[in-house]
Scaffold this active site. Structure first.
Site, PDB file in Angstrom:
ATOM      1  N   HIS A 166       9.381   5.805   9.961  1.00  0.00           N
ATOM      2  CA  HIS A 166      10.381   6.292   9.029  1.00  0.00           C
ATOM      3  C   HIS A 166      11.771   6.664   9.587  1.00  0.00           C
ATOM      4  O   HIS A 166      11.828   7.308  10.729  1.00  0.00           O
ATOM      5  CB  HIS A 166       9.726   7.646   8.177  1.00  0.00           C
ATOM      6  CG  HIS A 166       8.623   7.285   7.711  1.00  0.00           C
ATOM      7  ND1 HIS A 166       8.348   6.702   6.612  1.00  0.00           N
ATOM      8  CD2 HIS A 166       7.406   7.694   8.043  1.00  0.00           C
ATOM      9  CE1 HIS A 166       6.960   6.580   5.997  1.00  0.00           C
ATOM     10  NE2 HIS A 166       6.352   6.922   7.136  1.00  0.00           N
ATOM     11  N   LEU A 167      12.968   6.062   9.041  1.00  0.00           N
ATOM     12  CA  LEU A 167      14.111   6.283   9.707  1.00  0.00           C
ATOM     13  C   LEU A 167      14.424   7.628   9.279  1.00  0.00           C
ATOM     14  O   LEU A 167      14.901   8.421  10.418  1.00  0.00           O
ATOM     15  CB  LEU A 167      15.218   5.656   8.605  1.00  0.00           C
ATOM     16  CG  LEU A 167      14.989   4.182   8.867  1.00  0.00           C
ATOM     17  CD1 LEU A 167      15.549   3.376   7.721  1.00  0.00           C
ATOM     18  CD2 LEU A 167      15.916   3.631  10.101  1.00  0.00           C
ATOM     19  N   SER A 168      14.291   8.420   8.498  1.00  0.00           N
ATOM     20  CA  SER A 168      14.333  10.063   8.322  1.00  0.00           C
ATOM     21  C   SER A 168      13.080  10.764   8.742  1.00  0.00           C
ATOM     22  O   SER A 168      11.900  10.050   8.576  1.00  0.00           O
ATOM     23  CB  SER A 168      14.688  10.233   6.885  1.00  0.00           C
ATOM     24  OG  SER A 168      13.482   9.805   5.960  1.00  0.00           O
ATOM     25  N   HIS A 217       3.840   7.656   0.406  1.00  0.00           N
ATOM     26  CA  HIS A 217       3.379   8.708  -0.392  1.00  0.00           C
ATOM     27  C   HIS A 217       2.346   8.628  -1.559  1.00  0.00           C
ATOM     28  O   HIS A 217       2.092   9.371  -2.028  1.00  0.00           O
ATOM     29  CB  HIS A 217       4.660   9.659  -0.755  1.00  0.00           C
ATOM     30  CG  HIS A 217       5.739   9.703   0.203  1.00  0.00           C
ATOM     31  ND1 HIS A 217       5.731  10.149   1.616  1.00  0.00           N
ATOM     32  CD2 HIS A 217       7.031   9.089   0.274  1.00  0.00           C
ATOM     33  CE1 HIS A 217       6.683   9.809   1.939  1.00  0.00           C
ATOM     34  NE2 HIS A 217       7.620   9.469   1.494  1.00  0.00           N
ATOM     35  N   GLU A 224       3.636   3.642  11.947  1.00  0.00           N
ATOM     36  CA  GLU A 224       4.154   3.825  11.068  1.00  0.00           C
ATOM     37  C   GLU A 224       5.599   4.269  11.561  1.00  0.00           C
ATOM     38  O   GLU A 224       5.701   5.092  12.471  1.00  0.00           O
ATOM     39  CB  GLU A 224       3.544   4.739  10.284  1.00  0.00           C
ATOM     40  CG  GLU A 224       4.183   5.393   9.009  1.00  0.00           C
ATOM     41  CD  GLU A 224       3.424   6.591   8.497  1.00  0.00           C
ATOM     42  OE1 GLU A 224       2.376   7.314   9.202  1.00  0.00           O
ATOM     43  OE2 GLU A 224       3.647   7.292   7.356  1.00  0.00           O
ATOM     44  N   ALA A 282       8.852   4.524   0.093  1.00  0.00           N
ATOM     45  CA  ALA A 282       8.306   5.317  -0.974  1.00  0.00           C
ATOM     46  C   ALA A 282       6.697   5.023  -1.128  1.00  0.00           C
ATOM     47  O   ALA A 282       5.999   5.975  -1.430  1.00  0.00           O
ATOM     48  CB  ALA A 282       8.846   5.030  -2.411  1.00  0.00           C
ATOM     49  N   ARG A 319       7.322  14.290   0.009  1.00  0.00           N
ATOM     50  CA  ARG A 319       7.263  13.306   1.148  1.00  0.00           C
ATOM     51  C   ARG A 319       6.516  13.563   2.280  1.00  0.00           C
ATOM     52  O   ARG A 319       6.425  12.854   3.425  1.00  0.00           O
ATOM     53  CB  ARG A 319       8.965  12.882   1.585  1.00  0.00           C
ATOM     54  CG  ARG A 319       9.714  12.334   0.498  1.00  0.00           C
ATOM     55  CD  ARG A 319      11.221  12.111   1.222  1.00  0.00           C
ATOM     56  NE  ARG A 319      12.017  11.958   0.014  1.00  0.00           N
ATOM     57  CZ  ARG A 319      12.429  11.012  -0.667  1.00  0.00           C
ATOM     58  NH1 ARG A 319      11.690   9.719  -0.250  1.00  0.00           N
ATOM     59  NH2 ARG A 319      13.218  10.958  -1.693  1.00  0.00           N
ATOM     60  N   TYR A 345      20.013   8.022   5.749  1.00  0.00           N
ATOM     61  CA  TYR A 345      19.278   6.775   6.524  1.00  0.00           C
ATOM     62  C   TYR A 345      20.590   6.134   7.382  1.00  0.00           C
ATOM     63  O   TYR A 345      20.221   5.120   8.172  1.00  0.00           O
ATOM     64  CB  TYR A 345      18.960   5.874   5.496  1.00  0.00           C
ATOM     65  CG  TYR A 345      17.896   6.267   4.355  1.00  0.00           C
ATOM     66  CD1 TYR A 345      16.597   6.589   5.018  1.00  0.00           C
ATOM     67  CD2 TYR A 345      18.060   6.574   3.141  1.00  0.00           C
ATOM     68  CE1 TYR A 345      15.683   7.142   4.190  1.00  0.00           C
ATOM     69  CE2 TYR A 345      17.056   7.227   2.340  1.00  0.00           C
ATOM     70  CZ  TYR A 345      16.009   7.131   2.770  1.00  0.00           C
ATOM     71  OH  TYR A 345      14.689   7.873   2.114  1.00  0.00           O
ATOM     72  N   ASN A 405      13.532  -0.657  -1.141  1.00  0.00           N
ATOM     73  CA  ASN A 405      14.691  -0.111  -0.905  1.00  0.00           C
ATOM     74  C   ASN A 405      15.260  -0.009   0.570  1.00  0.00           C
ATOM     75  O   ASN A 405      16.437   0.497   0.924  1.00  0.00           O
ATOM     76  CB  ASN A 405      14.934   1.326  -1.626  1.00  0.00           C
ATOM     77  CG  ASN A 405      14.615   1.499  -2.991  1.00  0.00           C
ATOM     78  OD1 ASN A 405      15.244   0.618  -3.729  1.00  0.00           O
ATOM     79  ND2 ASN A 405      13.490   2.124  -3.452  1.00  0.00           N
TER      80      ASN A 405
END
Ligand code: DQA
Length: 148
Positions: free
Chosen positions: A99-101, A79, A97, A76, A110, A22, A10
């Site tokens: 993550h945008l959020s 997790h 690693e 996703a 999460r 996002y 995604n």
């Protein structure tokens, strides 16, 4: 330095999916941004995105002996995927690693990341900038390892 950038499921929907979380930037924008940062740091970069766990595992395995560092936003699969964690552990390639959020202030499911167990560092909640920080971190990390 050769860098493999992996974006999970995604992430190709950026600019369409939950813009409040996002941001407005599209996946194409993100790819351009990553390539610009890599160019600035003289990093040879391969971009890979997949919505399929097994394809991501295959890509990590193919990186063995071929790339110096991996930047991954497992999305996703962060997790849930012991398979991606195991693949990253198997190839022993330094990995960051992204993550945008900020996954730690979102839903509880999460908060746990399998990939964090192997990542040298995690960048989250910074939008596109997290990719820049991660690339710069990996450039420094690889340089310091090479002069040890
Ligand atoms: C994400 C966070 C994940 O929890 C989520 O499933 C994603 C994107 C991020 O970049 O913020 O798809 O990895």
């Amino acid at each position: 330095m050769k860098l493999l950038v992996i974006n999970g499921p995604n992430i190709n929907m950026l600019g369409i999916r939950e813009k409040n979380i996002y941001g407005d930037g599209s996946f194409e924008d993100l790819q351009h941004y990553i390539l610009e940062v890599c160019k600035k740091h003289n990093v040879e970069c391969e971009l890979f995105q997949s919505n399929h766990e097994g394809e991501i595992v295959d890509k990590i395995q193919e990186a063995y002996s071929n790339v110096d560092a991996i930047l991954i936003n497992p999305a996703a699969y962060t997790h849930t995927s012991v398979a991606i964690l195991d693949a990253l552990s198997a190839v022993c390639i330094p990995c960051a690693e992204v993550h945008l959020s900020d996954i730690y202030i979102r839903e509880e499911f999460r908060h746990h990341s399998y990939v964090s167990l192997v990542a040298k560092k995690t960048f989250c909640g910074m939008g596109f900038k997290g990719y820049k920080k991660a690339i710069e971190f990996l450039v420094d990390y690889c340089y310091n390892e090479s002069i040890k």
